[in-house]
Scaffold this motif. Structure first.
Motif, PDB file in Angstrom:
ATOM      1  N   GLY A 158      17.868  40.406  75.525  1.00 29.04           N
ATOM      2  CA  GLY A 158      16.898  39.592  75.522  1.00 29.04           C
ATOM      3  C   GLY A 158      17.590  38.023  75.481  1.00 29.04           C
ATOM      4  N   GLY A 159      18.606  37.803  75.994  1.00 23.08           N
ATOM      5  CA  GLY A 159      19.028  36.455  75.909  1.00 23.08           C
ATOM      6  C   GLY A 159      19.996  36.094  74.625  1.00 23.08           C
ATOM      7  N   GLN A 160      20.003  36.989  73.569  1.00 23.59           N
ATOM      8  CA  GLN A 160      20.631  36.649  72.355  1.00 23.59           C
ATOM      9  C   GLN A 160      21.791  37.706  72.206  1.00 23.59           C
ATOM     10  OE1 GLN A 160      18.216  37.248  68.956  1.00 23.59           O
ATOM     11  NE2 GLN A 160      19.423  36.004  67.800  1.00 23.59           N
ATOM     12  N   VAL A 161      22.880  37.141  71.731  1.00 25.46           N
ATOM     13  CA  VAL A 161      24.052  37.916  71.511  1.00 25.46           C
ATOM     14  C   VAL A 161      24.082  38.354  70.317  1.00 25.46           C
ATOM     15  CG1 VAL A 161      26.485  37.959  71.518  1.00 25.46           C
ATOM     16  CG2 VAL A 161      25.521  36.257  72.950  1.00 25.46           C
ATOM     17  N   VAL A 162      24.160  39.862  70.142  1.00 27.09           N
ATOM     18  CA  VAL A 162      23.834  40.510  68.712  1.00 27.09           C
ATOM     19  C   VAL A 162      25.210  41.471  68.392  1.00 27.09           C
ATOM     20  CG1 VAL A 162      21.675  40.344  68.741  1.00 27.09           C
ATOM     21  CG2 VAL A 162      22.865  42.370  69.895  1.00 27.09           C
ATOM     22  N   ALA A 163      25.424  41.665  67.247  1.00 28.69           N
ATOM     23  CA  ALA A 163      26.379  42.734  66.636  1.00 28.69           C
ATOM     24  C   ALA A 163      25.600  43.864  66.124  1.00 28.69           C
ATOM     25  CB  ALA A 163      27.307  42.203  65.634  1.00 28.69           C
ATOM     26  N   MET A 164      25.671  45.216  66.603  1.00 32.02           N
ATOM     27  CA  MET A 164      25.207  46.159  66.233  1.00 32.02           C
ATOM     28  C   MET A 164      26.085  47.028  65.445  1.00 32.02           C
ATOM     29  SD  MET A 164      23.466  49.392  68.229  1.00 32.02           S
ATOM     30  CE  MET A 164      24.766  49.525  69.173  1.00 32.02           C
ATOM     31  N   ARG A 165      25.688  47.471  64.083  1.00 31.82           N
ATOM     32  CA  ARG A 165      26.786  48.526  63.289  1.00 31.82           C
ATOM     33  C   ARG A 165      26.504  49.641  63.958  1.00 31.82           C
ATOM     34  NH1 ARG A 165      25.940  47.245  57.003  1.00 31.82           N
ATOM     35  NH2 ARG A 165      28.226  47.615  56.234  1.00 31.82           N
ATOM     36  N   CYS A 166      27.478  50.324  64.264  1.00 35.98           N
ATOM     37  CA  CYS A 166      27.457  51.531  64.672  1.00 35.98           C
ATOM     38  C   CYS A 166      27.010  52.686  63.671  1.00 35.98           C
ATOM     39  CB  CYS A 166      28.677  51.952  65.456  1.00 35.98           C
ATOM     40  SG  CYS A 166      28.873  51.004  66.769  1.00 35.98           S
ATOM     41  N   ALA A 167      27.059  52.400  62.541  1.00 38.44           N
ATOM     42  CA  ALA A 167      26.667  53.419  61.623  1.00 38.44           C
ATOM     43  C   ALA A 167      25.332  53.351  61.349  1.00 38.44           C
ATOM     44  CB  ALA A 167      27.321  53.052  60.217  1.00 38.44           C
ATOM     45  N   ALA A 168      24.612  52.083  61.699  1.00 46.38           N
ATOM     46  CA  ALA A 168      23.175  52.014  61.515  1.00 46.38           C
ATOM     47  C   ALA A 168      22.591  52.739  62.976  1.00 46.38           C
ATOM     48  CB  ALA A 168      22.822  50.705  61.539  1.00 46.38           C
ATOM     49  N   ALA A 169      22.997  52.567  64.014  1.00 48.49           N
ATOM     50  CA  ALA A 169      22.735  53.101  65.112  1.00 48.49           C
ATOM     51  C   ALA A 169      22.724  54.750  65.128  1.00 48.49           C
ATOM     52  CB  ALA A 169      23.587  52.739  66.314  1.00 48.49           C
ATOM     53  N   ALA A 170      23.726  55.100  64.445  1.00 44.84           N
ATOM     54  CA  ALA A 170      24.017  56.641  64.363  1.00 44.84           C
ATOM     55  C   ALA A 170      22.885  57.335  63.461  1.00 44.84           C
ATOM     56  CB  ALA A 170      25.214  56.917  63.809  1.00 44.84           C
ATOM     57  N   ARG A 171      22.085  56.480  62.384  1.00 43.51           N
ATOM     58  CA  ARG A 171      21.483  56.650  61.670  1.00 43.51           C
ATOM     59  C   ARG A 171      19.903  57.025  62.554  1.00 43.51           C
ATOM     60  NH1 ARG A 171      23.546  53.418  57.651  1.00 43.51           N
ATOM     61  NH2 ARG A 171      22.251  51.657  58.088  1.00 43.51           N
ATOM     62  N   TYR A 172      19.683  56.470  63.526  1.00 44.35           N
ATOM     63  CA  TYR A 172      18.707  56.655  64.611  1.00 44.35           C
ATOM     64  C   TYR A 172      18.969  57.459  65.538  1.00 44.35           C
ATOM     65  CZ  TYR A 172      16.591  52.835  62.017  1.00 44.35           C
ATOM     66  OH  TYR A 172      16.092  51.939  60.911  1.00 44.35           O
ATOM     67  N   GLY A 173      19.981  58.193  65.392  1.00 41.18           N
ATOM     68  CA  GLY A 173      20.622  59.287  66.583  1.00 41.18           C
ATOM     69  C   GLY A 173      20.929  58.847  67.872  1.00 41.18           C
ATOM     70  N   VAL A 174      21.499  57.499  67.823  1.00 32.38           N
ATOM     71  CA  VAL A 174      22.184  56.937  68.752  1.00 32.38           C
ATOM     72  C   VAL A 174      23.566  57.188  68.718  1.00 32.38           C
ATOM     73  CG1 VAL A 174      22.871  54.818  70.097  1.00 32.38           C
ATOM     74  CG2 VAL A 174      20.565  55.107  69.112  1.00 32.38           C
ATOM     75  N   GLU A 175      24.238  58.086  69.728  1.00 33.49           N
ATOM     76  CA  GLU A 175      25.799  58.283  69.522  1.00 33.49           C
ATOM     77  C   GLU A 175      26.506  57.578  70.643  1.00 33.49           C
ATOM     78  OE1 GLU A 175      25.799  62.506  70.486  1.00 33.49           O
ATOM     79  OE2 GLU A 175      24.552  63.092  69.025  1.00 33.49           O
ATOM     80  N   GLY A 176      27.693  57.516  70.020  1.00 35.55           N
ATOM     81  CA  GLY A 176      28.741  56.725  71.029  1.00 35.55           C
ATOM     82  C   GLY A 176      28.776  55.364  71.054  1.00 35.55           C
ATOM     83  N   CYS A 177      28.330  54.642  69.972  1.00 34.35           N
ATOM     84  CA  CYS A 177      28.245  53.221  69.756  1.00 34.35           C
ATOM     85  C   CYS A 177      29.581  52.674  70.145  1.00 34.35           C
ATOM     86  CB  CYS A 177      27.710  53.056  68.575  1.00 34.35           C
ATOM     87  SG  CYS A 177      27.528  51.174  68.044  1.00 34.35           S
TER      88      CYS A 177
END
Length: 104
Positions: free
Chosen positions: A85-104
């Motif tokens: 959305g036009g903003q540069v972000v850093a996503m913590r892969c451990a947090a993504a994994a808690r939501y079921g997102v794999e392969g971060c």
């Protein structure tokens, strides 16, 4: 799950939470991290979004085929850096994994 599919899953989560909050809006687009040295870019974006205790410094970073950056910190934390959305972000892969997102 591929890196692109992982980011698509995150986007779906963001869109679902926006809709649930009653703020129906267009889906933000996911894009590449800014150009430049992946270690430098990742460290700058991570430090802008997280306390330095989470990531003192980036020890390894690799730009992926979709332009996002997969990075590892001296603390062992793993991040994905990308634009949404036009903003540069850093996503913590451990947090993504808690939501079921794999392969971060």
């Amino acid at each position: 799950m591929t890196h692109t599919a992982s980011l698509a899953a995150i986007l779906a989560l963001l869109a679902a939470s926006s809709f649930a909050a009653g703020r129906a809006q267009a889906q933000p687009s996911i894009g590449a991290a800014p150009p430049g040295n992946p270690v430098t870019i990742a460290q700058r974006v991570i430090h802008a979004n997280f306390e330095r205790v989470v990531c003192g410094h980036v020890t390894e970073a690799q730009r992926l085929p979709n332009g996002s950056i997969h990075s590892i910190c001296n603390t062992g934390e793993v991040f994905r850096v990308f634009e949404i959305g036009g903003q540069v972000v850093a996503m913590r892969c451990a947090a993504a994994a808690r939501y079921g997102v794999e392969g971060c």
